[in-house]
Write an enzyme that holds these catalytic residues in place. Structure first.
Site: not given
Ligand code: EPZ
Length: 417
Positions: A22-23, A117, A122, A305, A397
Site C-alpha cells: 500500500k505504502n 488522525c 501528523r 506499523d 484500508r
Molecule cells: C508513512 O506515514 C506511512 N504512510 C505510515 O503508514 C507509517 O506509519 C509512517 O510513514 C512511518 O513509517 C504512508 O506511507 C502512506 P512520517 P507518514 O511522515 O509519511 C512527524 C500505515 O499504517 N512529521 O514518516 O505520514 C509525524 O507526525 C501508515 O500504513 C512531522 O512532524 O509518516 C510522525 O510523528 C500509518 N512533520 C513522524 O514525523 C512532517 O512534515 C513520522 O511521520 C512529517 C512528519
C-alpha cells in the site's frame, strides 16, 4: 458497518501470497502526475486507500484504466484541476502526496491540510519546508496549502526529522526542478526505494534512495513507464505474527525477507523458527512464545506499523515485554481494546508494559486505526471463544481481503455486513 466475527484458538497453517505494498502504491500512483504519458502499474493491492487515491487523481483529470489482474494504467495528459479537496484528503492523509508532483508539473497546487488522525497530529511542515527551499510560494489559508512555482529550482534540503511521505513528496517534486536537489536526513524505507525505481524508469535521475542522502538531477520532462509494485512488508509481518501467535506454520510467497530483518529477528527472539529464500518466508513454532520487547523507529529499525501486532503476540507470551513507540505520539489505541480481551497491559508515557497471560477471552472490540485493527484480529485469532471486531473499514484500508486470506490458513473468521 461491517464486522469481523472470529472463533479463536485455531493454529494457522498453509501458504498465502503477499499483495502489493500500500505504502509504495500510493506515492507511485501520484508519480503519474509528473508526465503526460501513460504509467502502467502492476501488482496494485485492492484496498480502499488505493480506490480513494484513484478517485482523487481522476478528479484532477487523470485518465485511469484498470485490468482484472489488478494492473492500473494512468495518463495525466491534461490536468484539469490541481486540487485535492478536504472531503477526500480527510479520509486519506496520503493524498498530500499529490502536492509535490502537482507543483512540479503544473506550477501550482491546492491541497487540503490533512488534519490529524487517530494516531497523532501528523503535520506536513517538512513537506512545505522542502518545497519552499525549491522556490515554491506557499500559503496556508482556509485549511488549504496553496503552492505556486513557475519552475522549481534544485536545492539542498536537510529534513528536521525522518518523514516517509515528506521524502517521497520532495523527491517527486525535484525530478522536474531545474538543477540538482539533495535531500539529507531522508527516509530509508523500502517504499521510498520502490518509488525512486519507478521514477527512474520514467526518466528521472535519482541516486541514493534507501540511504539518508538522496540526490535528484532535475530533467525537462518524464515519460511513461511500466512498474510492478513491491510486496507489502507490513502485510507480510502481520501474517507471520498471526501464525506465530496461534502456534501455527505458514509460508508466505512473493515476500522479500531482506526488508524485514528487524521483524524476523524479533520473531526468532520470541522463539519462532523462521527460514527464508529469495521470494518466500516460512515460520513455525513449537509451544508458547517468549515475551519480546520492541522499540519502534524509522527503517531499518523495528517498524511502527508492526507495533500493535507485536503487542497482541506479547499479550499471551511467557514473561513481560516493553513496547516503546517513538514515531507517533498516540499509537496505543489498541491497548484498551486488547485489555477487554483479558490482556495485562499498562501504559507509561510512550511505553506499554505487556505481561503475558495464560489466554485471552473473546469479546466485542472496536478498531480505531489501520494497524490497531490488525492487532485486534490477531488477538481474536488467539482468544478462546468469539471475538467481534467492529469498524473494520479501518482494516480494509490496508489489508486486501484479510478474512479470505486468513480463512485459507484455517482461521474461523467471517465478515458480517
Ligand atoms: C508513512 O506515514 C506511512 N504512510 C505510515 O503508514 C507509517 O506509519 C509512517 O510513514 C512511518 O513509517 C504512508 O506511507 C502512506 P512520517 P507518514 O511522515 O509519511 C512527524 C500505515 O499504517 N512529521 O514518516 O505520514 C509525524 O507526525 C501508515 O500504513 C512531522 O512532524 O509518516 C510522525 O510523528 C500509518 N512533520 C513522524 O514525523 C512532517 O512534515 C513520522 O511521520 C512529517 C512528519
Amino acid at each position: 458497518m461491517d464486522k469481523l466475527v472470529i472463533e479463536g484458538g485455531v493454529p494457522l497453517s498453509g501458504e498465502v501470497s503477499v499483495s502489493g505494498a500500500k505504502n509504495a502504491t500510493l506515492p507511485i500512483l501520484c508519480a503519474s502526475l509528473l508526465t503526460a504519458e501513460p504509467l502502467a502499474v502492476a501488482h496494485v493491492p485492492h484496498l480502499h486507500d488505493v480506490t480513494t487515491m484513484l478517485a482523487l487523481l481522476a478528479q484532477m483529470g487523470v485518465t485511469i484504466s484498470t485490468d482484472e489482474k489488478l494492473g492500473v494504467e494512468l495518463a495525466a495528459a491534461r490536468i484539469t484541476g490541481p486540487v485535492a479537496p478536504y472531503d477526500l484528503v480527510r479520509t486519506m492523509r496520503a493524498s498530500v502526496l499529490v502536492l509535490g508532483p502537482l507543483t512540479a508539473r503544473c506550477g501550482e497546487a491546492r491541497v487540503s491540510l490533512p488534519g490529524g488522525c487517530a494516531i497523532g497530529l501528523r503535520p506536513v511542515d517538512q513537506h512545505i519546508k522542502g518545497l519552499q527551499a525549491m522556490g515554491a510560494e506557499i500559503a496556508i489559508e482556509h485549511g488549504y496549502i496553496t503552492a505556486r512555482a513557475s519552475r522549481l529550482k534544485g536545492a539542498r534540503i536537510c529534513l528536521d526529522l525522518v518523514t516517509v511521505t515528506g521524502t517521497e513528496n520532495l523527491m517527486m517534486a525535484a525530478t522536474l526542478a531545474s538543477g540538482a536537489t539533495v535531500i539529507e536526513n531522508a527516509a530509508r524505507e523500502p517504499e521510498v526505494v520502490d518509488l525512486a525505481k519507478c521514477l527512474n524508469a520514467m526518466g528521472a535521475k535519482i541516486q541514493g534512495a534507501g540511504s539518508d542522502v538522496v540526490m535528484i538531477e532535475g530533467v525537462e520532462r518524464l515519460h511513461g513507464a511500466r512498474h510492478r509494485v513491491m510486496p507489502d512488508r507490513i502485510e507480510t509481518g502481520t501474517f507471520l505474527v498471526a501464525a506465530a501467535a496461534t502456534g501455527g506454520e505458514i509460508t508466505l510467497r512473493d515476500a522479500r525477507p531482506e526488508i524485514l530483518d528487524a521483524v524476523l529477528e524479533k520473531l526468532r527472539e520470541a522463539g519462532a523458527q523462521v527460514t527464508s529464500g529469495p521470494d518466500w518466508i516460512a515460520l513455525k513454532t513449537n509451544g508458547a512464545l517468549n515475551s519480546v520487547s520492541v522499540r519502534t523507529a524509522p527503517y531499518p529499525a523495528f517498524p511502527t506499523d508492526m507495533q500493535a501486532q507485536f503487542m497482541a503476540l506479547n499479550s499471551v507470551a511467557r514473561g513481560t515485554a516493553l513496547v516503546t513507540e517513538t514515531v507517533f505520539e498516540n499509537r496505543f489505541m489498541h491497548v484498551q481494546e486488547l485489555k477487554r480481551l483479558g490482556a495485562d497491559i499498562e501504559v507509561e508515557g510512550n511505553t506499554a508494559v505487556v505481561k503475558g497471560v495464560a489466554h485471552l477471552d473473546g469479546a466485542g472490540v472496536m478498531a480505531t486505526d489501520l494497524r490497531a485493527s490488525a492487532s485486534l484480529v490477531l488477538a481474536g485469532l488467539i482468544a478462546r471463544g468469539t471475538t467481534t471486531v467492529d469498524r473494520v473499514y479501518h482494516l480494509d484500508r490496508g489489508y486486501e481481503r484479510i478474512e479470505e486470506k486468513l480463512s485459507r490458513l484455517g482461521a474461523r473468521i467471517k465478515r458480517v455486513r
